[in-house]
Design an enzyme around this catalytic site. Structure first.
Site, PDB file in Angstrom:
ATOM      1  N   HIS A 251     -31.968 -13.274 -52.634  1.00  0.00           N
ATOM      2  CA  HIS A 251     -32.399 -12.394 -53.852  1.00  0.00           C
ATOM      3  C   HIS A 251     -31.317 -11.884 -54.604  1.00  0.00           C
ATOM      4  CE1 HIS A 251     -34.443  -8.779 -55.734  1.00  0.00           C
ATOM      5  NE2 HIS A 251     -35.427  -9.646 -55.199  1.00  0.00           N
ATOM      6  N   GLU A 306     -40.992 -13.481 -50.379  1.00  0.00           N
ATOM      7  CA  GLU A 306     -42.138 -14.370 -50.323  1.00  0.00           C
ATOM      8  C   GLU A 306     -42.487 -15.001 -49.239  1.00  0.00           C
ATOM      9  OE1 GLU A 306     -43.325 -13.906 -53.119  1.00  0.00           O
ATOM     10  OE2 GLU A 306     -42.499 -14.656 -54.868  1.00  0.00           O
TER      11      GLU A 306
END
Ligand code: CMC
Length: 364
Positions: A251, A306
């Site tokens: 991320h 996700e």
């Protein structure tokens, strides 16, 4: 004002491009705050409609007092557009078809327009998924909660309370997340005063990419290809040797933990729909984190939202091809609130670029 040069290859990392009261992504602490509440306080305890009210309050003069009723009415209104779903659109991916139907809605800046846009990804995705499976669309029930009605429109029969709660948890978890790529895209479009519909279409388009909202479908492909825990290391090593990225990991901002991954993992555990699936996914996650640590010792690549999104949406029987659409059902609230915030205080977003190409031979 003096212009500051930013290397275009750095993805604007660390650049502050807006001031917002909506949400804070604290990468160092692994914390997400939405209008003064931490995600841990909200996820699993609030409905999507509550987050919409939290995000929209103060940004619309005509905000309806009864947000669930307004959202129910909006679902019914936008359902009329489902009749425009023709065979051409059904050949497209669910997100392309959903985006095309959303583009049919009238643009504007008020709460009525905003609520239709809020309802659009939910109503259109359910209709597209059913039509692609050869089934007739199911009309919305305005009296139901948004999450419960989404599952009913998708399946043609009511979902259990546990399933509706799990979808609410997901929608709340992804409703807003600072200046992510799709929210930035929406704010840029809103800053031109093009209207909320245009801003939402920009958001959907940015979300669609695999580096942003397109990752959870490929997570399922990865898990299915790995098949058993003993294959995890070899599969992951081979993928990284090919130069592939592991979907659901890494991320830009979170370097310790993505709090959204934890919230969703908890929701998957409650559902416990497919025996052993969560344990298998945890084994793959552990292998992936270990290999990423070995290969990128100077990066802190952690599980992102996700990975467990994929498991949760799979347990709720959404087809992987529509996972990004479900992300849009939640994030649309953030796009709309940010667009209104941008309109309220912001100038046109128009950064500069530095020309590094050849100069003309002759001066013009
Ligand atoms: N698998 C393998 N390597 C990775 C991954 C990954 N998932 N993520 C980052 N890296 C490596 C990358 O190859 C690079 O290595 P090096 O420095 O040796 O070239 C380094 O880590 C930094 O990569 P970056 O692209 O500069 O980092 P970023 O801040 O732009 O990456 C990201 C953020 C999400 C695009 C990236 O981690 C990624 O591609 N992840 C996989 C796709 C994914 O899961 N996307 C969903 C993101 S969460 C939803 C959302 O909030 O949008």
């Amino acid at each position: 004002m003096t212009a500051q040069l930013i290397d275009g290859s750095d993805g604007l990392e660390g650049v502050v491009a807006a001031q917002t009261v909506l949400s804070e992504v604290d990468g160092a602490a692994g914390r997400l705050i939405i209008r003064g509440h931490s995600l841990d306080e909200l996820a699993g305890r609030t409905r999507y409609e509550d987050i919409v009210a939290l995000l929209f309050t103060g940004f619309f003069e005509d905000l309806p007092a009864d947000v669930p009723a307004a959202l129910g009415r909006a679902r019914v209104e936008v359902f009329q557009e489902v009749s425009a779903l023709d065979t051409g659109l059904l050949d497209r991916t669910p997100i392309e078809a959903m985006r095309a139907l959303t583009a049919r809605l009238a643009d504007g800046d008020d709460a009525e327009v905003a609520f239709r846009l809020l309802a659009a990804p939910a109503v259109f995705t359910a209709a597209v998924v059913r039509a692609q499976a050869g089934e007739a669309p199911v009309a919305p029930d305005p009296a139901m909660g948004h999450a419960a009605d989404i599952l009913r429109m998708l399946r043609g029969r009511p979902a259990s309370k546990a399933e509706a709660d799990a979808l609410d948890t997901y929608l709340v978890t992804v409703a807003d997340h600072g200046l992510n790529a799709s929210t930035f895209a929406a704010r840029v479009v809103a800053s031109t005063r093009a209207g909320l519909g245009s801003a939402v279409l920009a958001g959907i388009s940015a979300l669609k990419g695999p580096l942003h909202g397109g990752a959870p479908g490929p997570v399922i492909e990865m898990l299915d290809e790995i098949g058993t825990p003993s294959n995890a290391r070899a599969w992951i090593e081979a993928a990284l040797d090919r130069g592939d990225r592991l979907m659901g990991f890494g991320h830009r901002v979170y370097k310790v933990r993505d709090p959204r991954a934890d919230a969703l993992k908890a929701a998957v555990r409650w559902l416990d729909a497919r025996q052993g699936r969560l344990e298998f996914a945890e084994a793959v996650e552990a292998a992936a984190l270990a290999i990423l640590r070995e290969r990128k010792p100077n990066r802190s690549l952690q599980t992102n939202v996700e990975f467990y999104t994929a498991l949760l949406l799979e347990a709720l029987a959404f087809p992987p091809s529509a996972f990004t659409c479900v992300f849009a059902m939640g994030r649309v609230a953030g796009w709309l609130a940010h667009s209104r915030e941008q309109l309220a205080g912001g100038r046109l977003i128009r950064p500069a670029s530095v020309y590094v190409g050849p100069t003309p031979k002759k001066a013009a």
